[in-house]
Design an enzyme around this catalytic site. Structure first.
Site, PDB file in Angstrom:
ATOM      1  N   GLU A 167      43.309  27.450  39.122  1.00 23.81           N
ATOM      2  CA  GLU A 167      44.708  27.336  38.803  1.00 23.81           C
ATOM      3  C   GLU A 167      45.464  27.452  40.057  1.00 23.81           C
ATOM      4  O   GLU A 167      46.353  26.745  40.473  1.00 23.81           O
ATOM      5  CB  GLU A 167      45.474  28.255  37.827  1.00 23.81           C
ATOM      6  N   GLU A 188      37.774  31.124  30.953  1.00 22.29           N
ATOM      7  CA  GLU A 188      38.443  31.913  30.012  1.00 22.29           C
ATOM      8  C   GLU A 188      37.813  31.770  28.548  1.00 22.29           C
ATOM      9  O   GLU A 188      37.667  32.928  28.035  1.00 22.29           O
ATOM     10  CB  GLU A 188      39.987  31.715  29.983  1.00 22.29           C
TER      11      GLU A 188
HETATM   12  N1  COA Z   1      37.141  39.962  38.034  1.00 24.54           N
HETATM   13  C1  COA Z   1      36.488  41.053  38.569  1.00 24.54           C
HETATM   14  N2  COA Z   1      35.343  41.131  39.098  1.00 24.54           N
HETATM   15  C2  COA Z   1      34.753  40.053  39.253  1.00 24.54           C
HETATM   16  C3  COA Z   1      35.097  38.763  38.681  1.00 24.54           C
HETATM   17  C4  COA Z   1      36.531  38.731  38.123  1.00 24.54           C
HETATM   18  N3  COA Z   1      36.926  37.510  37.778  1.00 24.54           N
HETATM   19  N4  COA Z   1      34.253  37.761  39.181  1.00 24.54           N
HETATM   20  C5  COA Z   1      33.301  38.466  39.815  1.00 24.54           C
HETATM   21  N5  COA Z   1      33.579  39.713  39.698  1.00 24.54           N
HETATM   22  C6  COA Z   1      32.858  40.796  40.373  1.00 24.54           C
HETATM   23  C7  COA Z   1      31.585  41.070  39.642  1.00 24.54           C
HETATM   24  O1  COA Z   1      31.943  42.084  38.545  1.00 24.54           O
HETATM   25  C8  COA Z   1      30.661  41.632  40.780  1.00 24.54           C
HETATM   26  O2  COA Z   1      31.074  43.024  41.022  1.00 24.54           O
HETATM   27  P1  COA Z   1      30.116  44.123  40.768  1.00 24.54           P
HETATM   28  O3  COA Z   1      29.052  43.882  42.008  1.00 24.54           O
HETATM   29  O4  COA Z   1      30.950  45.484  41.198  1.00 24.54           O
HETATM   30  O5  COA Z   1      29.413  44.002  39.572  1.00 24.54           O
HETATM   31  C9  COA Z   1      30.804  40.910  41.975  1.00 24.54           C
HETATM   32  O6  COA Z   1      32.377  40.194  41.760  1.00 24.54           O
HETATM   33  C10 COA Z   1      29.986  39.601  42.153  1.00 24.54           C
HETATM   34  O7  COA Z   1      29.664  38.842  41.052  1.00 24.54           O
HETATM   35  P2  COA Z   1      28.307  38.844  40.232  1.00 24.54           P
HETATM   36  O8  COA Z   1      29.137  38.494  38.951  1.00 24.54           O
HETATM   37  O9  COA Z   1      27.639  39.539  40.285  1.00 24.54           O
HETATM   38  O10 COA Z   1      28.056  37.514  40.930  1.00 24.54           O
HETATM   39  P3  COA Z   1      26.997  36.243  40.004  1.00 24.54           P
HETATM   40  O11 COA Z   1      26.640  35.374  41.258  1.00 24.54           O
HETATM   41  O12 COA Z   1      25.985  36.779  39.332  1.00 24.54           O
HETATM   42  O13 COA Z   1      28.082  35.412  39.156  1.00 24.54           O
HETATM   43  C11 COA Z   1      30.069  34.164  38.434  1.00 24.54           C
HETATM   44  C12 COA Z   1      29.179  34.805  39.709  1.00 24.54           C
HETATM   45  C13 COA Z   1      31.285  33.678  39.396  1.00 24.54           C
HETATM   46  C14 COA Z   1      29.400  33.282  37.575  1.00 24.54           C
HETATM   47  C15 COA Z   1      30.445  35.748  37.658  1.00 24.54           C
HETATM   48  O14 COA Z   1      30.943  36.699  38.498  1.00 24.54           O
HETATM   49  C16 COA Z   1      31.601  35.440  36.730  1.00 24.54           C
HETATM   50  O15 COA Z   1      31.516  34.828  35.669  1.00 24.54           O
HETATM   51  N6  COA Z   1      32.915  35.815  36.784  1.00 24.54           N
HETATM   52  C17 COA Z   1      34.060  35.729  36.082  1.00 24.54           C
HETATM   53  C18 COA Z   1      34.662  34.523  36.393  1.00 24.54           C
HETATM   54  C19 COA Z   1      35.658  34.441  35.164  1.00 24.54           C
HETATM   55  O16 COA Z   1      35.666  34.608  34.038  1.00 24.54           O
HETATM   56  N7  COA Z   1      36.994  34.182  35.739  1.00 24.54           N
HETATM   57  C20 COA Z   1      38.216  33.998  35.000  1.00 24.54           C
HETATM   58  C21 COA Z   1      38.924  35.306  34.951  1.00 24.54           C
HETATM   59  S1  COA Z   1      40.412  35.379  33.661  1.00 24.54           S
END
Ligand code: COA
Length: 267
Positions: A121, A141
């Site tokens: 966004e 989401e």
């Molecule tokens: N909010 C808070 N923390 C987040 C985040 C978010 N939206 N997206 C990633 N992080 C954090 C993870 O918790 C992790 O932290 P940690 O090391 O303390 O556990 C760090 O960033 C790295 O992310 P990680 O998930 O380990 O990387 P990955 O390569 O395995 O996966 C994603 C990457 C982007 C697929 C995954 O992080 C994800 O699905 N994130 C959420 C995205 C999302 O739903 N966004 C919309 C939010 S409304």
């Protein structure tokens, strides 16, 4: 009031940085260990940064990017969402997409890695989007149990069309940079190590143009997308007249006659 110095303000967090070179500001989401997920503090910092860019004579274009290479932004910090005491407090949060959308200064999103949820966004709230080959875009989401609230449906369906928007919103799955280009979500896809340079070069071109005209062009583009056609055309003529009456427009005509580059002063 116009601030004539170009010293960026204290943004109150190290997780957003603001650098100015020439007349181009670079705003960086700087929380790479959390994939630049945006906290409330970062939202406030973005509001402050955009306000400063808008009121500083020396900034004429803004590049927004993410630090670390893995992500532009993975959206709102999901853990921080538990910090709102009531749904109404959540409803009335300071929204970082609104901050970018409120910018009068032209904005370019330079997207490398993930642009998810609020990250997508935010990119959609910028005027121009460039991506690197590593970029991916998604609205996850729905996999968490809610939907985007920063303009996701409106901007995505306008850019990519209703079917592609529905596909992204209802599955929560990511699309790659090539698909984003095909679906008109981004204007260009470049190599990762060229992304920032390309965005800054484009911003420098925009910064060299007449700034009142650039700001007015943004207003006009917004109106063109929102008003009925006859009103949009009439409004455009009025906006053109406003620009035409500026000192910079007179300078543009004078420079053309004198066969020299114009010097625009935002007057
Ligand atoms: N909010 C808070 N923390 C987040 C985040 C978010 N939206 N997206 C990633 N992080 C954090 C993870 O918790 C992790 O932290 P940690 O090391 O303390 O556990 C760090 O960033 C790295 O992310 P990680 O998930 O380990 O990387 P990955 O390569 O395995 O996966 C994603 C990457 C982007 C697929 C995954 O992080 C994800 O699905 N994130 C959420 C995205 C999302 O739903 N966004 C919309 C939010 S409304």
């Amino acid at each position: 009031m116009t601030d004539t110095t170009s010293t960026p303000p204290d943004l109150g967090t190290e997780h957003v940085t603001l650098d100015v070179a020439g007349r181009v500001a670079t705003l960086t989401l700087n929380r790479p260990e959390k994939l630049n997920a945006v906290t409330p503090e970062m939202s406030h910092a973005l509001v402050r940064a955009v306000e400063w860019c808008d009121t500083t004579d020396d900034v004429r274009a803004v590049v927004l990017t993410g630090a670390g290479g893995r992500a532009f932004s993975a959206g709102s910090d999901i853990r921080a969402l538990d910090g709102y005491a009531t749904p109404w407090e959540f409803r009335n949060r300071v929204d970082y997409c609104d901050a970018l959308r409120a910018a009068r200064t032209p904005t370019i999103a330079a997207v490398g890695g993930y642009a998810l949820g609020g990250g997508l966004e935010t990119a959609l709230s910028c005027d121009i989007r460039l991506a690197s080959h590593t970029a991916s875009f998604g609205a996850p989401e729905i996999t968490l149990g809610w939907i985007g609230g920063g303009g996701m449906a409106a901007f995505l369906s306008r850019a990519a069309g209703p079917s592609n928007a529905a596909l992204m919103l209802l599955t929560g799955e990511r699309i790659d940079a090539a698909t984003a280009l095909r679906w008109h979500l981004v204007s260009e896809v470049v190599a990762p190590d060229e992304l920032l340079a390309r965005a800054r070069a484009l911003a420098a071109v925009i910064a060299s143009r007449a700034p009142v005209a650039a700001e007015t062009a943004k207003i006009n583009l917004r109106a063109a997308g929102n008003l009925p056609e006859d009103q949009a055309l009439a409004y455009e003529r009025d906006l053109q007249t406003v620009c035409f009456a500026t000192e910079d427009a007179a300078e543009g005509r004078r420079a053309f006659a004198e066969k020299r580059p114009p010097v625009f002063r935002k007057r």
